[in-house]
Design an enzyme around this catalytic site. Structure first.
Site, PDB file in Angstrom:
ATOM      1  N   GLU A  89      45.056 -44.519 -16.010  1.00 26.45           N
ATOM      2  CA  GLU A  89      43.946 -43.939 -15.235  1.00 26.45           C
ATOM      3  C   GLU A  89      42.862 -43.345 -16.133  1.00 26.45           C
ATOM      4  O   GLU A  89      42.546 -42.147 -16.051  1.00 26.45           O
ATOM      5  CB  GLU A  89      44.466 -42.884 -14.257  1.00 26.45           C
ATOM      6  CG  GLU A  89      45.314 -43.468 -13.151  1.00 26.45           C
ATOM      7  CD  GLU A  89      45.701 -42.438 -12.078  1.00 26.45           C
ATOM      8  OE1 GLU A  89      45.618 -41.229 -12.354  1.00 26.45           O
ATOM      9  OE2 GLU A  89      46.075 -42.862 -10.979  1.00 26.45           O
ATOM     10  N   GLU A 139      50.278 -48.061  -8.278  1.00 25.24           N
ATOM     11  CA  GLU A 139      50.929 -46.820  -7.856  1.00 25.24           C
ATOM     12  C   GLU A 139      50.539 -46.497  -6.425  1.00 25.24           C
ATOM     13  O   GLU A 139      49.368 -46.612  -6.060  1.00 25.24           O
ATOM     14  CB  GLU A 139      50.468 -45.627  -8.708  1.00 25.24           C
ATOM     15  CG  GLU A 139      50.857 -45.634 -10.148  1.00 25.24           C
ATOM     16  CD  GLU A 139      50.310 -44.383 -10.854  1.00 25.24           C
ATOM     17  OE1 GLU A 139      50.039 -43.373 -10.189  1.00 25.24           O
ATOM     18  OE2 GLU A 139      50.138 -44.452 -12.071  1.00 25.24           O
TER      19      GLU A 139
HETATM   20  C1  GLA Z   1      48.536 -40.614 -10.989  1.00 25.39           C
HETATM   21  C2  GLA Z   1      49.205 -40.915 -12.321  1.00 25.39           C
HETATM   22  C3  GLA Z   1      50.705 -40.890 -12.259  1.00 25.39           C
HETATM   23  C4  GLA Z   1      51.203 -39.761 -11.411  1.00 25.39           C
HETATM   24  C5  GLA Z   1      50.584 -39.869 -10.042  1.00 25.39           C
HETATM   25  C6  GLA Z   1      51.086 -38.818  -9.076  1.00 25.39           C
HETATM   26  O1  GLA Z   1      48.257 -41.708 -10.265  1.00 25.39           O
HETATM   27  O2  GLA Z   1      48.789 -42.149 -12.840  1.00 25.39           O
HETATM   28  O3  GLA Z   1      51.196 -40.783 -13.572  1.00 25.39           O
HETATM   29  O4  GLA Z   1      50.875 -38.555 -12.006  1.00 25.39           O
HETATM   30  O5  GLA Z   1      49.196 -39.711 -10.164  1.00 25.39           O
HETATM   31  O6  GLA Z   1      50.561 -38.992  -7.790  1.00 25.39           O
END
Ligand code: GLA
Length: 675
Positions: A152, A308
């Site tokens: 991210e 995710e």
């Molecule tokens: C982000 C991060 C993950 C985790 C999620 C939790 O998307 O990439 O590592 O911390 O949030 O929701």
């Protein structure tokens, strides 16, 4: 050599796997349970730099060897991450200039993640070393099917304002503007006597006594997106060289502001996106659909990876509301409906310590005797049954313009009203199209619009001449356009083109704007047709456009509020106030009718209807978000049960059905069949 296909023979299912948080005895159980749940792909190593390289140049990779071997032995493939989103404490201590600095000048501390300045040469060198180690060691590992760079980018740290970034910004500006005279012109530095006589005088837009030059801020947003992109590219190029043939990705947050993902999407082999519901939002599945449509659009229509999402609650919102029974399944299958060929979660096993221990997981704290686990294993089995869906393409009915640069520019300070927000405008238009059961592709303003009968343009503040020409050609060629207020205002340097607003869009819209007339907080204006606008009104001067709805009161009383301009073979609509909900829906309905998009108003509210077409088969996803059973005219074979369905399909409240047929279930395009 770059590869664009992940070597898997089913929809990918799994999530982030952080075995380093657990004693090794647990790992075998993890793999056994992954098999039970139908998991076939896990992302490993995202934040494990400090464990892989506990001191500079000392690598301890044996534990990762064992993890990958174990997973491979269990039939689980690996998306291997470079761990560069979490530099180890030793690194930051040794290279203090790699610490990010805020706009206010605060040097950020460690003890979290994303603690790096994207312009730091020390960080770049350290990333290159650990990436090389991993690439050399695992390029040939049979478990490896995907590389995952960092995590991210731009998520926690949107931009850094340190001196290293200042120097990098100056280099970036030289490349963009060429010489100082051009920069001074582009930034309008004659205003407030900001003229620069030496490149070294230029700083990032740090906190200043009052509003910093907007063109400088806009360029800094571009620079920051590019600075993170340079980090990605450096690691990607190492992986491509040392691990050819394995696709490379990084996880986007498509609907977030700091990164221009249109530029990034060209750089990844596979688009991957993270999506978390805003738990408290009513109908947040519409927001999910928007993120999924944007992910697919960034991927150019190709299948993408949902990298995710969550099985239930997250841990970082003000109130972390758990998902209701059936919600996780609807969420996951909605992503698949909108083009995802991978359904992954954060994360596999519940953490016992650290910042994220309240986050839901695939394997919850309660273990396998839990609703969550039963839901996870059921979803795994269903996705396995849907393997043929892979590679099919979503059929879209309309396009919505999405532009990160307009978002950045529109929301700088000192605009006519701070109440007009970019994402709100896009989401408001998207929501009405969703409720009209229309499937939407997002497009860049300069993208090819052929094939879309309707193009919706929410508040495109920054409109380049090329974008305006593109939108105008769309209308001249027979398309329908709907543009909302505060569009066509500025060029790429946040400067006004000559003449009245809406600048380069005057021709296509057939109007000029005398003056924007923002409203007071809470004030509304009445329009003909029973509509109400808020936030914004305008003095619209028609120059060929006809008034469709007029203002009945407010600062523009009697003047046109909604207009339509026939141009060439098409028509361009303009909405000069902020409309939402049913009022916006009514105007959009009329634009849809103009575009020849037949109404699907008869379909049950709350039913999400999306079609994916593959080689020889069409998949109709019916997702019922409502509390009542829904019935629609459709035929096919239920892809999950194998039961035939003739003429009408019932979708019980809260459930999902996927009908597969050899022909599109309602004929090609709009209005061609029963729905
Ligand atoms: C982000 C991060 C993950 C985790 C999620 C939790 O998307 O990439 O590592 O911390 O949030 O929701």
């Amino acid at each position: 050599m770059s590869a664009t296909k992940i070597r898997l023979d089913a929809i990918a299912y799994g999530g982030d796997y952080n075995p380093e948080q657990w004693p090794e005895e647990v790992w075998a159980e993890d793999v056994r349970l992954m098999r039970e749940a139908g998991v076939n792909l896990v992302t490993v190593g995202i934040f494990s730099w400090a464990l892989l390289e506990p001191a500079e140049g000392r690598y301890e990779l044996a534990w990762l060897d064992r993890v990958l071997d174990l997973l491979h032995g269990g039939g689980v493939a690996v998306d291997l991450a470079t761990p560069t989103a979490a530099p180890p404490p030793w690194f930051t201590r040794r290279h203090p200039s790699s610490r990010p600095v805020t706009r206010e000048g605060h040097v950020l501390g460690i003890g979290a993640r994303a603690t790096f300045c994207p312009s730091s040469p020390d960080y770049a060198a350290a990333c290159a070393r650990i990436t090389e180690q991993l690439a050399r060691r695992y390029a040939g590992h049979p478990a490896l099917v995907l590389w995952h760079v960092n995590n991210e980018y731009g998520g926690h740290l949107h931009a850094c304002y340190c001196d290293v970034c200042a120097a990098a910004f100056r280099r970036w500006l030289r490349a963009r503007h060429g010489d100082l005279a051009a920069l001074n012109r582009a930034w309008g530095t004659a205003v407030w006597g900001q003229r620069y006589g030496d490149w070294d005088e230029i700083e990032p837009p740090r906190i200043a006594p009052t509003a910093v030059n907007p063109a400088q801020q806009l360029d800094y947003a571009r620079f920051s997106s590019d600075a993170f992109l340079a980090c990605f590219r450096r690691e990607r190029d190492i992986l491509r060289r040392l691990s050819p043939g394995v696709p490379i990705t990084t996880n986007f947050m498509a609907t977030s502001k700091p990164i221009d993902y249109w530029r990034w999407a060209r750089e990844v082999d596979v688009v991957a996106n993270d999506h978390y519901l805003t738990a408290e939002l009513p109908d947040n599945h519409i927001d999910l659909a928007m993120a999924a449509d944007l992910s697919r659009s960034l991927a150019g229509g190709r299948p993408w990876v949902l990298m995710e999402h969550s099985t239930s609650a997250v841990n970082w919102q003000p109130r972390n509301i758990a998902k209701r029974p059936g919600e996780m399944r609807r969420n996951s299958l909605a992503h698949v409906a909108r083009g995802a060929d991978a359904v992954l979660f954060f994360q596999w096993r519940a953490a016992a310590a650290g910042a994220e221990k309240f986050h839901s997981t695939m394997l919850p704290r309660g273990g396998t005797d839990s609703r969550q686990w039963r839901d996870v294993t059921r979803l795994g089995a269903e996705l396995a049954a849907l393997r043929d869906v892979r590679g099919s393409r979503v059929v879209a009915d309309a396009a919505v313009v999405w532009d990160y640069e307009s978002w950045w520019a529109l929301e700088l300070e000192w605009r006519p009203s701070g109440d007009l927000r970019y994402l709100e405008r896009v989401a408001a238009h998207y929501e009405r199209l969703w409720r009209a059961h229309l499937t939407v592709d997002f497009v860049h303003p300069e993208a090819d619009l052929a094939g879309y009968r309707l193009v919706v343009v929410p508040s495109l503040y920054l409109t380049t001449p090329a974008a305006a020409a593109n939108l105008t050609a769309h209308v001249r060629g027979g398309g329908t356009l709907l543009v909302s207020c505060f569009s066509g205002i500025a060029d790429a340097n946040d400067a006004f083109p000559p003449g009245r607003h809406p600048g380069a869009l005057r021709e296509v819209l057939g109007l000029e704007i005398e003056e924007p007339l923002p409203l007071r907080q809470g004030e509304t204006v009445r329009l003909e047709g029973g509509c109400r606008g808020d936030v914004w009104a305008e003095d619209v001067l028609p120059r060929g456009a006809e008034a469709v709805l007029r203002y009945l009161d407010g600062p523009a009383a009697g003047g046109p509020a909604v207009t339509r301009h026939r141009l060439g073979r098409g028509a361009a609509w303009y909405v000069s106030t902020r409309l939402a909900g049913d009022d916006l829906g009514r105007v959009l309905d009329r634009a849809c009718a103009d575009a020849g998009l037949a109404s699907r108003a008869d379909l049950p509210a709350g039913l999400e209807v999306v079609r994916r077409d593959g080689a020889g088969a069409s998949y109709l996803f019916l997702i019922n978000h409502g509390d009542e059973d829904a019935e629609v005219p459709a035929s096919g074979v239920d892809a999950l049960t194998g039961a035939p369905c003739e003429g009408r399909a019932c979708v019980p409240a809260g459930t999902v059905r996927i009908l597969v047929s050899s022909l599109p279930p309602w004929g090609e395009g709009w209005g061609g069949g029963p729905i």
